[in-house]
Design an enzyme around this catalytic site. Structure first.
Site, mmCIF file in Angstrom:
data_model
loop_
_atom_site.group_PDB
_atom_site.id
_atom_site.type_symbol
_atom_site.label_atom_id
_atom_site.label_comp_id
_atom_site.label_asym_id
_atom_site.label_seq_id
_atom_site.Cartn_x
_atom_site.Cartn_y
_atom_site.Cartn_z
ATOM 1 N N ARG A 165 -43.829 -21.768 16.690
ATOM 2 C CA ARG A 165 -43.605 -20.373 17.044
ATOM 3 C C ARG A 165 -42.550 -20.290 18.154
ATOM 4 O O ARG A 165 -42.481 -21.165 19.034
ATOM 5 C CB ARG A 165 -44.932 -19.809 17.548
ATOM 6 C CG ARG A 165 -44.929 -18.342 17.935
ATOM 7 C CD ARG A 165 -44.831 -17.462 16.747
ATOM 8 N NE ARG A 165 -45.270 -16.099 17.008
ATOM 9 C CZ ARG A 165 -44.966 -15.086 16.213
ATOM 10 N NH1 ARG A 165 -44.228 -15.269 15.126
ATOM 11 N NH2 ARG A 165 -45.403 -13.881 16.470
ATOM 12 N N THR A 190 -41.122 -11.735 6.631
ATOM 13 C CA THR A 190 -41.448 -13.119 6.943
ATOM 14 C C THR A 190 -41.355 -13.809 5.593
ATOM 15 O O THR A 190 -41.112 -13.156 4.584
ATOM 16 C CB THR A 190 -42.879 -13.157 7.539
ATOM 17 O OG1 THR A 190 -42.857 -12.527 8.821
ATOM 18 C CG2 THR A 190 -43.456 -14.534 7.697
ATOM 19 N N ASN A 218 -39.239 -12.436 12.190
ATOM 20 C CA ASN A 218 -39.985 -11.208 12.488
ATOM 21 C C ASN A 218 -39.466 -10.076 11.599
ATOM 22 O O ASN A 218 -39.835 -10.001 10.443
ATOM 23 C CB ASN A 218 -39.960 -10.848 13.965
ATOM 24 C CG ASN A 218 -40.969 -9.744 14.275
ATOM 25 O OD1 ASN A 218 -41.902 -9.557 13.511
ATOM 26 N ND2 ASN A 218 -40.783 -9.016 15.338
ATOM 27 N N ASP A 228 -43.216 -9.096 19.023
ATOM 28 C CA ASP A 228 -44.607 -9.414 18.691
ATOM 29 C C ASP A 228 -45.482 -9.537 19.940
ATOM 30 O O ASP A 228 -46.695 -9.680 19.838
ATOM 31 C CB ASP A 228 -44.700 -10.697 17.845
ATOM 32 C CG ASP A 228 -44.653 -10.393 16.347
ATOM 33 O OD1 ASP A 228 -44.717 -9.206 15.983
ATOM 34 O OD2 ASP A 228 -44.556 -11.333 15.548
ATOM 35 N N SER A 248 -49.138 -13.929 16.604
ATOM 36 C CA SER A 248 -48.659 -13.788 15.225
ATOM 37 C C SER A 248 -49.815 -13.446 14.298
ATOM 38 O O SER A 248 -50.985 -13.594 14.659
ATOM 39 C CB SER A 248 -48.033 -15.128 14.796
ATOM 40 O OG SER A 248 -47.793 -15.145 13.418
ATOM 41 N N SER A 249 -49.477 -13.001 13.099
ATOM 42 C CA SER A 249 -50.491 -12.810 12.055
ATOM 43 C C SER A 249 -50.315 -13.807 10.922
ATOM 44 O O SER A 249 -51.021 -13.729 9.908
ATOM 45 C CB SER A 249 -50.363 -11.405 11.454
ATOM 46 O OG SER A 249 -50.636 -10.441 12.416
HETATM 47 N N1 GLY Z 1 -43.620 -11.723 13.065
HETATM 48 C C1 GLY Z 1 -44.721 -11.633 12.227
HETATM 49 C C2 GLY Z 1 -45.859 -12.489 12.651
HETATM 50 O O1 GLY Z 1 -45.648 -13.469 13.316
HETATM 51 O O2 GLY Z 1 -46.988 -12.209 12.349
#
Ligand code: GLY
Length: 568
Positions: free
Chosen positions: A104, A377, A397, A419, A448-449
């Site tokens: 990340r 993404t 993103n 984010d 993040s998701s």
């Molecule tokens: N930028 C989307 C995520 O990391 O969830």
């Protein structure tokens, strides 16, 4: 699989597809995706899947193919494929060992909690989403090298050469891609203060190449990972970024490290599900949601039936409420994972659920709301001929990230700083509230998701999957697993099926338009659910690989994009 249930699901799927094609179809066999004997790559672009497979055919494994596929996506899918972003890998080796890698992006050393606020403490519109201040320190090159160094078998030059050739020779632009170049043209011009290589003049069917990116990749192939973080590429990147007002320095790049993380692993029936741990919320939320729905007999309720949808969205609401308050970078905040994932806690969370009415969002704690996340993404899944399986989700993103294009290097930079919660505790300009756990701090990773996920059945590898979709990533992965396990769909059908999403706030169920019967929507509305069919024309673009009973692999490449499975 319950035959009647399967039939009703197939009828719905066929009616939906007939709607587009305008002709009737016979209801027969399950609709399978590509089936292959030993190995498969499913990604957002055919060229990336083909290059991954070519690397496997050269004797490489899933981790070699990861490096090639990810870089091929950077060439052919600049919308989300990247060198200027970051991602997460979840893996299962052929001996059953599982693990996760976090690459990340990080906040720059010179960042601070209030950097997107004006003198009155209000969020400055656009500052965290476009242009140089939106950019987090990229992690992608560190990630693919760390994974390949540990598990790969080929040398980097062999892996990257086909990608460099692809960047030089070019690829054919698809219709979806040409539309995106057209739609983003004006914002590219504003952010970059000039027309960039990707612009509205590119048409469907054109062949385009990217020689600056080929040169960057050649230097990386020659000099390794440090070329990006300490070498000529690092110098060029920092010079470019700073000329656009960025606070990222050479020290930021040289300090960046990808990190091995313990993934989140949990049980659902006879499935063992392994997904990404913080700083992604994916694994914890998926675990919470699936544990909350497990006591209900979803298979009997039926696929996308009133009762299934109710149970699923109520569990989603509760998990997203927790996500907003508790989750952030585990190197910076204490996450009470044990409690959040305990059965007693989750049973208690569903105590006030009733089939008679929607539970209002404001009656569900925790009262802080998640930050805005955009939906662009990309995900790819790989299973190699040795039995290793990986799930990788990577992102800039937003679509094309910050829109800032390093033209001499050939790639876009992320806007991952968005984010973070720009202003913890108060609504941002999207009307949403973020939490302190996800506030900005130097070197912190933004929440993040992304939910790259590996599923085992009775201890054996069963499925690798994931998707783009911002906050809808978690619920799309959740539904796809249930589509296969509870509702008996094939991998391709599970991926194709219409999706819905609830993230606690706003207090609504987002549904893909034309995917759900009017009667069902009326029933949900009469129980107090607000339905929004306009917010998301598509929810997620899931790519996955399922192992069939005879040991062959089935790919599910999402019909919503240009996604393609390739295998042998
Ligand atoms: N930028 C989307 C995520 O990391 O969830």
């Amino acid at each position: 699989m319950r035959i009647a249930l399967r039939l009703s699901v197939v009828i719905v799927l066929l009616l939906l597809s007939c709607k587009h094609e305008g002709k009737a179809k016979k209801i027969e066999e399950p609709q399978r995706g590509l089936v292959a004997e030993s190995a498969m790559v499913v990604s957002a672009r055919v060229e990336a899947s083909q290059i991954g497979i070519a690397i496997l055919k050269k004797g490489g494994n899933a981790f070699d193919a990861m490096m090639a596929t990810e870089m091929a996506l950077a060439v052919t899918y600049p919308y989300a494929g990247n060198l200027g972003g970051g991602g997460f890998l979840v893996y299962r080796l052929t001996d059953g060992t599982k693990g996760a890698l976090d690459y990340r992006e990080k906040a720059p050393l010179a960042s601070n909690r209030d950097m997107f606020l004006d003198e009155n403490g209000n969020v400055i519109k656009g500052k965290s989403t476009v242009g140089s201040l939106a950019v987090g320190v990229p992690g992608t090159i560190a990630g693919i090298f760390k994974a390949q160094e540990r598990f790969g078998v080929l040398d980097v030059k062999t892996i990257l050469q086909p990608v460099i050739d692809l960047a030089n020779k070019g690829y054919v632009v698809t219709g979806q891609q040409a539309n995106r170049f057209k739609n983003y043209d004006s914002i590219f011009r504003v952010v970059n203060k000039k027309e960039i290589y990707f612009n509205k003049n590119i048409k469907k069917g054109d062949r385009i190449n990217n020689s600056p990116l080929a040169e960057t990749l050649s230097r990386i192939a020659e000099n390794g990972r440090d070329e990006f973080y300490k070498g000529e590429t690092a110098n060029k990147l920092v010079e470019f970024l700073q000329s656009h007002g960025s606070i990222i320095t050479l020290e930021d790049l040289s300090k960046y490290e990808a990190k091995w993380r313990d993934p989140i692993t949990f049980q659902y029936d006879n499935l063992t599900i392994t997904s990404m741990s913080p700083p992604s919320s994916g694994g914890i939320c998926l675990n919470q949601i699936m544990t909350m729905v497990e006591p209900f007999d979803l298979g009997d309720f039926g696929h996308n039936s009133l009762k299934s949808i109710q149970v699923m969205v109520e569990a989603e609401k509760r998990a997203y409420a927790d996500r907003s308050f508790y989750l952030g970078d585990p190197d910076f905040v204490e996450i009470p994972s044990e409690t959040l994932l305990s059965e007693v806690y989750l049973e208690n969370r569903m105590k006030d659920f009733s089939f008679n009415r929607s539970t209002p969002a404001d009656s569900i704690s925790h009262g802080e709301i998640m930050g805005y996340e955009s939906e662009e993404t990309t995900h790819y899944s790989i299973v190699d001929q040795f039995g290793n399986a990986i799930a990788v989700t990577t992102t800039l993103n937003g679509g094309y990230g910050s829109k800032l294009y390093a033209d001499k290097l050939g790639f876009f930079l992320n806007n991952e700083m968005d984010d973070f919660s720009s202003k913890p505790g108060e609504p941002n300009y999207y009307g949403l509230i973020g939490a302190e756990a996800n506030s900005i701090a130097p070197e912190k990773r933004m929440l993040s998701s992304m939910t790259p996920t590996i599923v085992e059945k009775d201890g054996e590898f069963y499925m690798s999957l994931g998707t783009p979709g911002g906050s809808t990533i978690i619920t799309s992965v959740f539904q796809t697993i249930l589509n296969v396990h509870e509702f008996g769909l094939t991998m391709q059908e599970a991926v194709n099926a219409p999706r819905f999403h609830n993230q606690w706030l706003p207090d609504e169920i987002r549904m893909e338009p034309n995917g759900f019967a009017e009667k069902l929507i009326n029933q949900l509305e009469s129980l107090g659910y607000k339905i929004n069919q306009t917010r998301s024309p598509v929810i997620g673009k899931v790519d996955g690989i399922l192992i069939l009973e005879d040991g062959r692999l089935e790919g599910g490449a999402d019909r919503r994009g240009d996604d393609t499975a390739v295998g042998f």
